[in-house]
Scaffold this motif. Structure first.
Motif, PDB file in Angstrom:
ATOM      1  N   MET A 106       0.865  -1.177   0.000  1.00  0.00           N
ATOM      2  CA  MET A 106       0.000   0.000   0.000  1.00  0.00           C
ATOM      3  C   MET A 106       0.903   1.228   0.000  1.00  0.00           C
ATOM      4  O   MET A 106       1.818   1.337   0.821  1.00  0.00           O
ATOM      5  N   LEU A 107       0.650   2.133  -0.942  1.00  0.00           N
ATOM      6  CA  LEU A 107       1.392   3.383  -1.040  1.00  0.00           C
ATOM      7  C   LEU A 107       0.569   4.493  -0.404  1.00  0.00           C
ATOM      8  O   LEU A 107      -0.589   4.696  -0.784  1.00  0.00           O
ATOM      9  N   VAL A 108       1.133   5.188   0.571  1.00  0.00           N
ATOM     10  CA  VAL A 108       0.457   6.302   1.232  1.00  0.00           C
ATOM     11  C   VAL A 108       1.102   7.584   0.719  1.00  0.00           C
ATOM     12  O   VAL A 108       2.313   7.780   0.849  1.00  0.00           O
ATOM     13  N   ILE A 109       0.287   8.440   0.104  1.00  0.00           N
ATOM     14  CA  ILE A 109       0.767   9.712  -0.429  1.00  0.00           C
ATOM     15  C   ILE A 109      -0.059  10.829   0.186  1.00  0.00           C
ATOM     16  O   ILE A 109      -1.012  10.590   0.901  1.00  0.00           O
ATOM     17  N   GLY A 110       0.282  12.049  -0.137  1.00  0.00           N
ATOM     18  CA  GLY A 110      -0.591  13.139   0.255  1.00  0.00           C
ATOM     19  C   GLY A 110      -0.037  13.964   1.378  1.00  0.00           C
ATOM     20  O   GLY A 110       1.168  14.095   1.527  1.00  0.00           O
ATOM     21  N   GLY A 111      -0.928  14.461   2.157  1.00  0.00           N
ATOM     22  CA  GLY A 111      -0.577  15.492   3.108  1.00  0.00           C
ATOM     23  C   GLY A 111      -0.169  15.024   4.486  1.00  0.00           C
ATOM     24  O   GLY A 111      -0.170  13.839   4.802  1.00  0.00           O
ATOM     25  N   PRO A 112       0.188  16.011   5.309  1.00  0.00           N
ATOM     26  CA  PRO A 112       0.686  15.754   6.655  1.00  0.00           C
ATOM     27  C   PRO A 112      -0.293  15.016   7.566  1.00  0.00           C
ATOM     28  O   PRO A 112       0.129  14.201   8.376  1.00  0.00           O
ATOM     29  N   HIS A 113      -1.582  15.272   7.431  1.00  0.00           N
ATOM     30  CA  HIS A 113      -2.542  14.632   8.339  1.00  0.00           C
ATOM     31  C   HIS A 113      -2.626  13.132   8.093  1.00  0.00           C
ATOM     32  O   HIS A 113      -2.652  12.342   9.043  1.00  0.00           O
ATOM     33  N   ILE A 114      -2.650  12.731   6.845  1.00  0.00           N
ATOM     34  CA  ILE A 114      -2.681  11.304   6.511  1.00  0.00           C
ATOM     35  C   ILE A 114      -1.377  10.644   6.945  1.00  0.00           C
ATOM     36  O   ILE A 114      -1.369   9.590   7.575  1.00  0.00           O
ATOM     37  N   ALA A 115      -0.247  11.276   6.603  1.00  0.00           N
ATOM     38  CA  ALA A 115       1.055  10.718   6.982  1.00  0.00           C
ATOM     39  C   ALA A 115       1.148  10.530   8.491  1.00  0.00           C
ATOM     40  O   ALA A 115       1.522   9.457   8.977  1.00  0.00           O
ATOM     41  N   THR A 116       0.794  11.564   9.234  1.00  0.00           N
ATOM     42  CA  THR A 116       0.875  11.502  10.692  1.00  0.00           C
ATOM     43  C   THR A 116      -0.037  10.430  11.257  1.00  0.00           C
ATOM     44  O   THR A 116       0.343   9.701  12.180  1.00  0.00           O
ATOM     45  N   SER A 117      -1.243  10.296  10.692  1.00  0.00           N
ATOM     46  CA  SER A 117      -2.181   9.301  11.222  1.00  0.00           C
ATOM     47  C   SER A 117      -1.636   7.882  11.049  1.00  0.00           C
ATOM     48  O   SER A 117      -1.802   7.044  11.932  1.00  0.00           O
ATOM     49  N   PHE A 118      -0.951   7.606   9.948  1.00  0.00           N
ATOM     50  CA  PHE A 118      -0.351   6.285   9.738  1.00  0.00           C
ATOM     51  C   PHE A 118       0.900   6.113  10.602  1.00  0.00           C
ATOM     52  O   PHE A 118       1.141   5.041  11.152  1.00  0.00           O
ATOM     53  N   LEU A 119       1.709   7.162  10.726  1.00  0.00           N
ATOM     54  CA  LEU A 119       2.919   7.088  11.554  1.00  0.00           C
ATOM     55  C   LEU A 119       2.572   6.881  13.025  1.00  0.00           C
ATOM     56  O   LEU A 119       3.225   6.089  13.721  1.00  0.00           O
ATOM     57  N   LYS A 120       1.560   7.580  13.521  1.00  0.00           N
ATOM     58  CA  LYS A 120       1.140   7.436  14.924  1.00  0.00           C
ATOM     59  C   LYS A 120       0.758   6.001  15.253  1.00  0.00           C
ATOM     60  O   LYS A 120       1.014   5.521  16.349  1.00  0.00           O
ATOM     61  N   GLU A 121       0.140   5.329  14.300  1.00  0.00           N
ATOM     62  CA  GLU A 121      -0.316   3.948  14.521  1.00  0.00           C
ATOM     63  C   GLU A 121       0.753   2.917  14.180  1.00  0.00           C
ATOM     64  O   GLU A 121       0.495   1.725  14.195  1.00  0.00           O
ATOM     65  N   GLN A 122       1.945   3.387  13.854  1.00  0.00           N
ATOM     66  CA  GLN A 122       3.080   2.520  13.514  1.00  0.00           C
ATOM     67  C   GLN A 122       2.742   1.570  12.362  1.00  0.00           C
ATOM     68  O   GLN A 122       3.082   0.389  12.377  1.00  0.00           O
ATOM     69  N   LEU A 123       2.098   2.116  11.328  1.00  0.00           N
ATOM     70  CA  LEU A 123       1.672   1.327  10.182  1.00  0.00           C
ATOM     71  C   LEU A 123       2.591   1.478   8.969  1.00  0.00           C
ATOM     72  O   LEU A 123       2.403   0.800   7.972  1.00  0.00           O
ATOM     73  N   ILE A 124       3.562   2.372   9.048  1.00  0.00           N
ATOM     74  CA  ILE A 124       4.469   2.612   7.918  1.00  0.00           C
ATOM     75  C   ILE A 124       5.684   1.703   8.057  1.00  0.00           C
ATOM     76  O   ILE A 124       6.334   1.657   9.107  1.00  0.00           O
ATOM     77  N   ASP A 125       5.998   0.967   6.981  1.00  0.00           N
ATOM     78  CA  ASP A 125       7.167   0.097   6.960  1.00  0.00           C
ATOM     79  C   ASP A 125       8.377   0.775   6.335  1.00  0.00           C
ATOM     80  O   ASP A 125       9.508   0.532   6.741  1.00  0.00           O
ATOM     81  N   GLU A 126       8.130   1.606   5.308  1.00  0.00           N
ATOM     82  CA  GLU A 126       9.214   2.312   4.649  1.00  0.00           C
ATOM     83  C   GLU A 126       8.793   3.741   4.333  1.00  0.00           C
ATOM     84  O   GLU A 126       7.626   3.991   4.026  1.00  0.00           O
ATOM     85  N   LEU A 127       9.757   4.650   4.400  1.00  0.00           N
ATOM     86  CA  LEU A 127       9.562   6.049   4.044  1.00  0.00           C
ATOM     87  C   LEU A 127      10.463   6.330   2.853  1.00  0.00           C
ATOM     88  O   LEU A 127      11.686   6.167   2.944  1.00  0.00           O
ATOM     89  N   TRP A 128       9.863   6.705   1.722  1.00  0.00           N
ATOM     90  CA  TRP A 128      10.617   7.059   0.522  1.00  0.00           C
ATOM     91  C   TRP A 128      10.552   8.570   0.402  1.00  0.00           C
ATOM     92  O   TRP A 128       9.484   9.141   0.176  1.00  0.00           O
ATOM     93  N   LEU A 129      11.683   9.210   0.560  1.00  0.00           N
ATOM     94  CA  LEU A 129      11.721  10.656   0.668  1.00  0.00           C
ATOM     95  C   LEU A 129      12.723  11.241  -0.324  1.00  0.00           C
ATOM     96  O   LEU A 129      13.891  10.857  -0.334  1.00  0.00           O
ATOM     97  N   THR A 130      12.232  12.137  -1.167  1.00  0.00           N
ATOM     98  CA  THR A 130      13.113  12.898  -2.051  1.00  0.00           C
ATOM     99  C   THR A 130      13.445  14.206  -1.354  1.00  0.00           C
ATOM    100  O   THR A 130      12.548  14.903  -0.875  1.00  0.00           O
ATOM    101  N   PHE A 131      14.730  14.516  -1.288  1.00  0.00           N
ATOM    102  CA  PHE A 131      15.178  15.788  -0.740  1.00  0.00           C
ATOM    103  C   PHE A 131      15.541  16.711  -1.890  1.00  0.00           C
ATOM    104  O   PHE A 131      16.434  16.398  -2.683  1.00  0.00           O
ATOM    105  N   GLU A 132      14.830  17.835  -1.973  1.00  0.00           N
ATOM    106  CA  GLU A 132      15.157  18.858  -2.973  1.00  0.00           C
ATOM    107  C   GLU A 132      16.039  19.904  -2.299  1.00  0.00           C
ATOM    108  O   GLU A 132      15.780  20.310  -1.167  1.00  0.00           O
TER     109      GLU A 132
END
Length: 175
Positions: A106-132
């Motif tokens: 499952m790919l989670v995209i979008g904004g801070p509220h969705i990201a935080t809600s998944f992170l709080k519940e420890q549901l994220i296995d990997e974070l793919w982050l591009t640094f500009e």
């Protein structure tokens, strides 16, 4: 089921430029090409209603887009069975539903509220982050409004242009 959170960020940690939700206005074409490749390869994509409204995603037989919203009835006319769905399920309920159906990723995209809600519940296995290589000062962070204590381990990094845009992948270390 592996759950991946994907974002592009400035060096000062901003995922929006002064609150403007259109990342394509400031991210490099290398990041946009990378994002399109990940999108094309993903079958199950979860986002919030703000992200959906900013881009107006269209139904596709290649993807199942799940839009998390407090008001799914507001979007009934935009639903497409098996392609675009609007739900008020929690991240735990959503993850459980698709894991029980044998979904592999499952790919989670979008904004801070969705990201935080998944992170709080420890549901994220990997974070793919591009640094500009940019600094905005003002803008949104990809995690907001919660005390988090998450350890990561770098599993991949790649410099993709002369400016120094970095595509990184981190594993979330479970406690």
């Amino acid at each position: 089921m592996k759950t991946i959170l994907i974002f592009v960020s400035t060096l000062d940690g901003k995922v929006t430029k002064w609150g403007e939700p259109h990342v394509s206005l400031w991210s490099s074409h290398q990041d946009q090409d990378y994002y399109k490749m990940i999108w094309d390869e993903s079958q199950l994509i979860v986002m919030g209603s703000n992200s959906f409204n900013a881009e107006k995603f269209k139904p596709s037989a290649n993807h199942r887009i799940i839009v998390m919203t407090g008001h799914p009835d507001k979007y009934k006319s935009l639903e497409a069975p098996g392609q675009i769905e609007f739900t008020n399920e929690t991240p735990v309920e959503l993850s459980s539903r698709f894991a029980s159906k044998g979904q592999q990723q499952m790919l989670v995209i979008g904004g801070p509220h969705i990201a935080t809600s998944f992170l709080k519940e420890q549901l994220i296995d990997e974070l793919w982050l591009t640094f500009e290589p940019k600094i905005f000062g003002l803008g949104d962070n990809f995690a907001t409004g919660a005390k988090l204590d998450i350890n990561l381990r770098l599993i991949h990094h790649e410099r993709v242009n002369d400016q120094g845009t970095l595509i990184t992948k981190y594993a979330v270390l479970k406690k």
